[in-house]
Design a protein around this motif. Sequence first.
Motif, mmCIF file in Angstrom:
data_model
loop_
_atom_site.group_PDB
_atom_site.id
_atom_site.type_symbol
_atom_site.label_atom_id
_atom_site.label_comp_id
_atom_site.label_asym_id
_atom_site.label_seq_id
_atom_site.Cartn_x
_atom_site.Cartn_y
_atom_site.Cartn_z
ATOM 1 N N ALA A 189 0.858 -1.330 -0.018
ATOM 2 C CA ALA A 189 0.070 -0.056 -0.051
ATOM 3 C C ALA A 189 0.652 1.129 0.123
ATOM 4 O O ALA A 189 1.910 1.308 0.301
ATOM 5 N N PRO A 230 -1.428 -5.488 1.950
ATOM 6 C CA PRO A 230 -0.865 -4.533 1.717
ATOM 7 C C PRO A 230 -0.253 -3.428 2.739
ATOM 8 O O PRO A 230 0.868 -2.894 2.395
ATOM 9 N N GLN A 231 -0.738 -3.563 3.741
ATOM 10 C CA GLN A 231 -0.129 -2.529 4.740
ATOM 11 C C GLN A 231 1.122 -3.315 5.491
ATOM 12 O O GLN A 231 2.270 -2.647 5.749
#
Length: 531
Positions: free
Chosen positions: A329, A367-368
């Motif tokens: 992300a 994503p994080q």
Amino acid sequence: MNQSLLLAVDQGTSATKALLVRADGAVVASASAPLAIGHPRPGWAEQSPEDIWDSVLTAVATCLAGHDPGLVAGVGLTNQRESCLLWERATGRPLGPVIGWQDRRTADRCATLLADGLGEHVRAVTGLPLDPMFSALKAQWLLDTHDPDRTRARRGELCLGTVDSWLLWRLGGGGDHLVELGNAARTQLLDVRRRDWDERLLDVFDVPRQALPRITASTGPFPAVRGLPPLADGTPVLSVLGDSHAALFGHGVFLPGSVKVTYGTGSSVMGLVSGPDRAEDSPLCLTIAWDDGIPAYALEGNIRSSGATLRWLAGLFGVGEAELAGLAAPDAAGVHLVPAFGGLAAPWWDNDATGLLSGLTFGTGLPQLARAALESVAYQIEDVVAGLDTASGRVTALLADGGATDNAALMQLQADISGGSCAAPGTATCPPSARPGWPAAHWGCSPGTDSPARPAPRRCTARSCRRRIGNAASGPGTRRSPGPAVVPSPVIPRPAVVAPPGIRQPTELPPPRIRRTAAHHEHSERRPRAQ
């Protein structure tokens, strides 16, 4: 007319690479042979000495397939450092595994020596903090296991060595037992100022001198090749360097002022200094980068887990490392990862630090986590670069190499955090650590000249960080100021920097260095640990 060629062999932790290079620096052929790493117990990391040699044979044979081996004028060798092994002098038979640089099995012995007050002396003599990463404690463990009373070692029947020692032994057909000076400087047994084994440290670690290799310059002389098909026996070995040292040389850094970053399983940040006295009060390691008759001293910060962190996270989710970067992300959304899988190395040198993943919410996903993993690599690099600022002047550009330089997101993140540019070779498959270095002298060029040619670097220039960063140094809600749009040069001195309006000029005082890794570390230390 056929041109002479050089063969560069890069023996690393996860693979051995071979490159066939022309005099102008162009890569004619390349090959890679993977290597396995065993973890038989928590904190242990070891490899088979025979597997390492077999990987060299495979990489060289594959690289030279379809080419005339008679055109190879010489071999340049670079290797993983600090890893240590023991073998019989008469037979060449290894006694046990190669204990890898990541191995922590000697942590308790290290803690005992530190409690006895030996840390300061070890650092003063060797330039290195007393830590299990270096070879001395590994050598002691191997001898304790295979020669507990040191009888065979003292009779000269056993050979202790680093990976370059093992490869030179095999390349030379079992003749001279040698170690290149820069590799010797990573053993924690060498007096870096006298450039000889230190008798007191040999006593401290109970390592008989008779088992140690003879120290030689980076340019040799080394034994000629025997038994490395399809190379002809007698092909000269022209130079040997540790991998990070070779990367520094390959980037064309011959004077203090520029810094290279090698992204591998771990990471190495290194820059030259004018002499050993510049290392005083530095949290980084003093080492000898190379010796061509005059030793070149350097400061280095070693990071234990960078590429290994990305590999670990990718494995958890069953994705590839390249795919992991693509899934990251733009923002970690408050997720912090401290990759202290085996403690923290430079600049903290805390063997008790533990890995930490914090800031998780129900909204946290891959994503994080991927973004947090990338940030953990970049912020660790920045912590070390801050230490080099003091010793070698303000660092305005990083010269990057290693497989992770293909990761555009990581390179851009590194440039953003460091406030300067991050320049990488044109291809990660031809890293500076695998370039031939001194063998270029075979064509009459010397260190510091611009021959052979280097691939044009990819550059990620600094841009504003769009994310608020909370850390121990600057407090929450502080933005990292953008740095100068620097175009680094491998030629010293650096060219003048022309920055667009609104971008901080390098002559101004830089913004405070980010200490995010330290902040996370402090957080992890405040957490109660299970007894």
